[in-house]
Design an enzyme around this catalytic site. Structure first.
Site, PDB file in Angstrom:
ATOM      1  N   HIS A 208       0.784  -1.241   0.000  1.00  0.00           N
ATOM      2  CA  HIS A 208       0.000   0.000   0.000  1.00  0.00           C
ATOM      3  C   HIS A 208       0.815   1.290   0.000  1.00  0.00           C
ATOM      4  CE1 HIS A 208       0.883  -0.089   4.287  1.00  0.00           C
ATOM      5  NE2 HIS A 208       0.521   1.164   4.357  1.00  0.00           N
TER       6      HIS A 208
HETATM    7  N1  UDP Z   1      -4.623  -4.970   8.036  1.00  0.00           N
HETATM    8  C1  UDP Z   1      -5.957  -5.312   7.956  1.00  0.00           C
HETATM    9  N2  UDP Z   1      -6.463  -5.658   6.722  1.00  0.00           N
HETATM   10  C2  UDP Z   1      -5.703  -5.690   5.603  1.00  0.00           C
HETATM   11  C3  UDP Z   1      -4.333  -5.335   5.696  1.00  0.00           C
HETATM   12  C4  UDP Z   1      -3.822  -4.954   6.931  1.00  0.00           C
HETATM   13  O1  UDP Z   1      -6.661  -5.332   8.976  1.00  0.00           O
HETATM   14  O2  UDP Z   1      -6.211  -6.015   4.540  1.00  0.00           O
HETATM   15  C5  UDP Z   1      -4.094  -4.589   9.351  1.00  0.00           C
HETATM   16  C6  UDP Z   1      -2.826  -5.280   9.735  1.00  0.00           C
HETATM   17  O3  UDP Z   1      -3.086  -6.545  10.323  1.00  0.00           O
HETATM   18  C7  UDP Z   1      -2.224  -4.289  10.720  1.00  0.00           C
HETATM   19  C8  UDP Z   1      -2.641  -2.961  10.136  1.00  0.00           C
HETATM   20  O4  UDP Z   1      -3.750  -3.220   9.287  1.00  0.00           O
HETATM   21  O5  UDP Z   1      -2.798  -4.437  11.996  1.00  0.00           O
HETATM   22  C9  UDP Z   1      -1.534  -2.323   9.347  1.00  0.00           C
HETATM   23  O6  UDP Z   1      -2.010  -1.209   8.683  1.00  0.00           O
HETATM   24  P1  UDP Z   1      -1.450  -0.727   7.279  1.00  0.00           P
HETATM   25  O7  UDP Z   1      -0.742  -1.847   6.615  1.00  0.00           O
HETATM   26  O8  UDP Z   1      -2.577  -0.089   6.548  1.00  0.00           O
HETATM   27  O9  UDP Z   1      -0.477   0.478   7.642  1.00  0.00           O
HETATM   28  P2  UDP Z   1       0.982   0.586   8.240  1.00  0.00           P
HETATM   29  O10 UDP Z   1       1.085  -0.351   9.405  1.00  0.00           O
HETATM   30  O11 UDP Z   1       1.952   0.303   7.156  1.00  0.00           O
HETATM   31  O12 UDP Z   1       1.050   2.006   8.691  1.00  0.00           O
END
Ligand code: UDP
Length: 370
Positions: A208
């Site tokens: 993402h």
């Molecule tokens: N997550 C979710 N559904 C998805 C992908 C990720 O619930 O389809 C959860 C994942 O388990 C984690 C969180 O979203 O708890 C991570 O968020 P994201 O990847 O959007 O952002 P980042 O952590 O990179 O800021």
């Protein structure tokens, strides 16, 4: 204390859910949702699944360029903060909502608390890095998840108000992992996704980040995923709508073995990580969850701010960037033929202790302004 907490994106809803019980046990929380993520799959479903209260204020900012989004939040946050008159504003992570929450509060002289302070990728080309740096320099309480984060802050001259509390997301994962430990959960998930799933016989991927939505990056990670998927080992790609749109406009097609699905719920994502042969991701949150669950993980970006997740993984987590040769080699090592037995043993033997971060944050805030 009366605390306005500002959320806006999927990971922030997840972090807010992790903190909520401890925070509300000691403080009065006013919950503000900027609406940075407005789509049902990225935001709406998480309120119900994670038991989050309805926001006291929904700012409905929606999409736009970084400047439009951040400016819209600033303009809408200021009257809310003036009306609510909180003792502190709490922001999470590294998004535009983090930046706007910290800046709106600082301009009104309201102390700022930053959860996940001190993380650095040392790449100012990442929008998240800019948001983190600014939020940290405006914050009074800096809740650092790792020793490296504390050291990063010290290197920038920030020592006052820094508390190493551990990772709030670990608290939430520890709270719910028992619900997804039985491999039988894969039956229902597989039925919903229309693919048979067995422990260690599939891969999970998420992509993402903004830098992975550029055409050259899409070409590279789609080659990595295409090579990883096999007829006997499907790869589930839970795709963020922004990446999906970028993929569509690149005209690139993913092979049949890559099952592209809508973003998944929190428990489903945790379950799929726990029982996978390996995870491929550019997400900060997914990286750490894979580390806590003991699942092999390839990090699809050139560097990570979650240094300990890699260094403490015993070689199970590797930052491969977008190098298809490196990714294929590491995947062959991390997800070998015996991946199904390894995945079964991993789920059976898992003991995930909470970090205690949520309680430490609530307590530190109760101690008053540093
Ligand atoms: N997550 C979710 N559904 C998805 C992908 C990720 O619930 O389809 C959860 C994942 O388990 C984690 C969180 O979203 O708890 C991570 O968020 P994201 O990847 O959007 O952002 P980042 O952590 O990179 O800021």
């Amino acid at each position: 204390m009366r605390i306005v907490s500002v959320v806006g994106t999927r990971p922030q809803l997840i972090k807010a859910a992790a903190l909520l019980p401890a925070l509300r046990a000691l403080h009065q929380e006013v919950f503000v949702d900027t609406g940075q993520h407005w789509d049902e799959a990225l935001a709406g479903t998480f309120f119900a699944e994670l038991g989050l209260p309805r926001p006291d204020h929904s700012l409905g900012v929606g999409g736009g360029s970084h400047a439009e989004q951040t400016a819209g939040m600033l303009a809408r946050l200021e009257p809310v903060l003036l009306a609510e008159r909180p003792d502190a504003v709490l922001v999470y992570g590294d998004t535009n909502s983090t930046l706007a929450g910290a800046l709106a509060a600082a301009k009104l002289g309201i102390p700022v608390a930053h959860v996940e302070a001190g993380l650095r990728s040392f790449d100012r080309g990442m929008p998240e890095e800019v948001n983190r740096v600014v939020a940290d320099h405006l914050s009074h309480w800096l809740f650092a998840p790792t020793p490296t984060a504390v050291a990063n802050l010290a290197a920038e001259g920030i020592r006052d108000g820094v508390v190493e509390v551990g990772d709030v997301m670990r608290d939430l994962a520890a709270r719910v992992v028992a619900e997804v430990r039985a491999p039988a959960v894969l039956g229902a998930i597989g039925a919903a996704l229309h693919v048979p799933l067995s422990p260690g016989e599939y891969l999970l991927a998420t992509v993402h980040r903004a830098e992975n939505r550029r055409p050259a990056a899409i070409a590279a990670w789609s080659a990595i995923l295409a090579a990883a998927a096999r007829a006997d080992r499907p790869l589930i790609l839970a795709l963020h709508p922004g990446t999906r749109a970028a993929l569509a406009s690149s005209g690139r097609e993913l092979p049949e073995g890559v099952l592209v699905v809508e973003p998944l719920g929190y428990r489903t994502t945790l379950a799929l990580q726990l029982h996978a042969a390996a995870v491929l991701t550019d997400s900060g949150g997914v990286q750490r969850e894979a580390a806590w669950l003991g699942t092999p993980c390839l990090v699809l970006r050139p560097r990570t701010e979650w240094v300990e997740a890699v260094s403490d993984s015993g070689g199970r987590m590797v930052v491969v960037g977008l190098d298809p040769g490196r990714a294929a080699g590491e995947l062959a090592r991390l997800a070998p033929a015996e991946a199904p037995e390894l995945a079964r043993a991993r789920a059976r033997d898992l003991h995930l202790a909470p970090a205690g971060a949520a309680a430490a944050i609530a307590r530190a805030l109760a101690g008053g302004r540093p």
